[in-house]
Scaffold this motif. Sequence first.
Motif, short mmCIF file in Angstrom:
data_model
loop_
_atom_site.label_atom_id
_atom_site.label_comp_id
_atom_site.label_asym_id
_atom_site.label_seq_id
_atom_site.Cartn_x
_atom_site.Cartn_y
_atom_site.Cartn_z
N ILE A 129 -28.16 -17.11 17.05
CA ILE A 129 -28.28 -18.13 18.10
C ILE A 129 -29.22 -17.62 19.19
CG2 ILE A 129 -27.07 -19.41 19.91
CD1 ILE A 129 -24.57 -19.32 18.09
N ARG A 130 -29.12 -16.34 19.52
CA ARG A 130 -30.01 -15.76 20.54
C ARG A 130 -31.47 -15.84 20.09
NH1 ARG A 130 -30.74 -10.33 23.44
NH2 ARG A 130 -30.28 -9.31 21.47
N LEU A 178 -32.67 -19.23 20.77
CA LEU A 178 -32.88 -19.47 22.19
C LEU A 178 -34.13 -18.77 22.72
CD1 LEU A 178 -29.18 -19.10 23.39
CD2 LEU A 178 -30.47 -21.22 23.12
N ILE A 192 -28.56 -26.78 22.09
CA ILE A 192 -29.56 -25.70 22.11
C ILE A 192 -30.68 -25.98 23.11
CG2 ILE A 192 -31.34 -24.52 20.74
CD1 ILE A 192 -28.57 -23.48 20.12
N LEU A 247 -29.38 -25.29 26.56
CA LEU A 247 -29.19 -23.85 26.77
C LEU A 247 -30.53 -23.17 27.04
CD1 LEU A 247 -26.53 -23.06 24.02
CD2 LEU A 247 -26.23 -22.84 26.49
N ARG A 248 -31.57 -23.55 26.31
CA ARG A 248 -32.90 -22.98 26.54
C ARG A 248 -33.39 -23.30 27.95
NH1 ARG A 248 -37.56 -23.45 22.49
NH2 ARG A 248 -38.12 -21.58 23.66
N ASP A 249 -33.09 -24.51 28.41
CA ASP A 249 -33.49 -24.91 29.75
C ASP A 249 -32.80 -24.05 30.80
OD1 ASP A 249 -34.69 -26.64 31.77
OD2 ASP A 249 -32.69 -27.50 32.01
N LEU A 260 -31.42 -21.08 30.42
CA LEU A 260 -31.82 -19.68 30.31
C LEU A 260 -33.23 -19.44 30.86
CD1 LEU A 260 -30.24 -18.88 26.85
CD2 LEU A 260 -29.64 -17.80 29.02
N SER A 261 -34.10 -20.42 30.72
CA SER A 261 -35.44 -20.27 31.30
C SER A 261 -35.36 -20.12 32.81
CB SER A 261 -36.33 -21.45 30.92
OG SER A 261 -35.92 -22.64 31.57
N THR A 320 -26.77 -14.77 28.77
CA THR A 320 -27.10 -15.51 27.55
C THR A 320 -25.86 -15.70 26.68
OG1 THR A 320 -29.38 -14.66 27.53
CG2 THR A 320 -28.51 -15.51 25.45
N ARG A 377 -23.43 -18.15 28.29
CA ARG A 377 -23.80 -19.56 28.19
C ARG A 377 -23.51 -20.11 26.79
NH1 ARG A 377 -25.41 -21.18 32.92
NH2 ARG A 377 -26.85 -19.99 34.26
N ILE A 378 -23.71 -19.32 25.77
CA ILE A 378 -23.36 -19.74 24.40
C ILE A 378 -21.85 -19.92 24.28
CG2 ILE A 378 -23.30 -18.98 21.98
CD1 ILE A 378 -25.94 -17.41 22.63
#
Length: 273
Positions: free
Chosen positions: A27-28, A31, A98, A101-103, A105-106, A136, A139-140
């Motif tokens: 998953i990481r 991301l 996903i 989550l990318r948003d 984490l950015s 990270t 958040r997952i």
Amino acid sequence: DKYELTSRIDADNIINKEIVIKVLEEIRKLLFPGYFDTNKVSAEYIKFLVGQRLEFVKYNLKKQIGKALGNREVCEDCGRSLTLKEAEEIVDKFLEKIPMLRDYLSTDIQAAFDGDPAAYSTDEVIFSYPGVFAVTVYRIAHELLLLGVPMIPRMMTEYAHSITGIDIHPGATIGKYFFIDHGTGIVIGETTIIGDNVKIYQGVTLGALSTRKGQQLKGVKRHPTIGDNVTIYSGTTILGGETVIGNGATIGGNAFIVNSVSEGMKVSVKNPE
């Protein structure tokens, strides 16, 4: 076996921790595409690679969630375990998150880079900052917890805890642009609420005033609320479900706080004599 609490003899429904960690790492990679691969990731093959990873995550996470749910009833229409069907639906909903989550984490990466003059690049932040790894994983795990998955989210965050020394309960609620600097010894409790643009240094505890009642406190707001644009320096302890740190406050190092702090206030401990 008289030690029933520490025995799983003749029990099939056991989560495989190693598989959970492998799923977490895949998953990481989804991301942060291209960062944790052993070979160069070509734009030409990215769709294939992402599809392959999604299949791995979907298959293995579904099985582990099914075990965590532990329901042995059988669906007469589909001929499959109801838990496996439920687990599949949960995984599908998780995978839809996903992009979100990318948003998030950015923004965390940007906050770490902007907030640390020792950072030479965002690549360095992604590869080497323990706070980024812990956040990270949190958040997952948090999204899985919101979808009703038992045990697995906590296994994930405790895995990050064992590597980084940063203990974030998956039940905590954390906004965007969250930066943990250094990180060792940080504890963020289950019912903590953290706003946007918050920066926390090593050794900070966001905890409960008392847990003597144990399981009777389940579901009760026990941990503090931290507003937007707050900085909490190292060694500080903030306790209690009714404790609110107002927007824009700055909490100096080694403070012990059990009462709310107004917006924009600066709290510091007197120098020892």
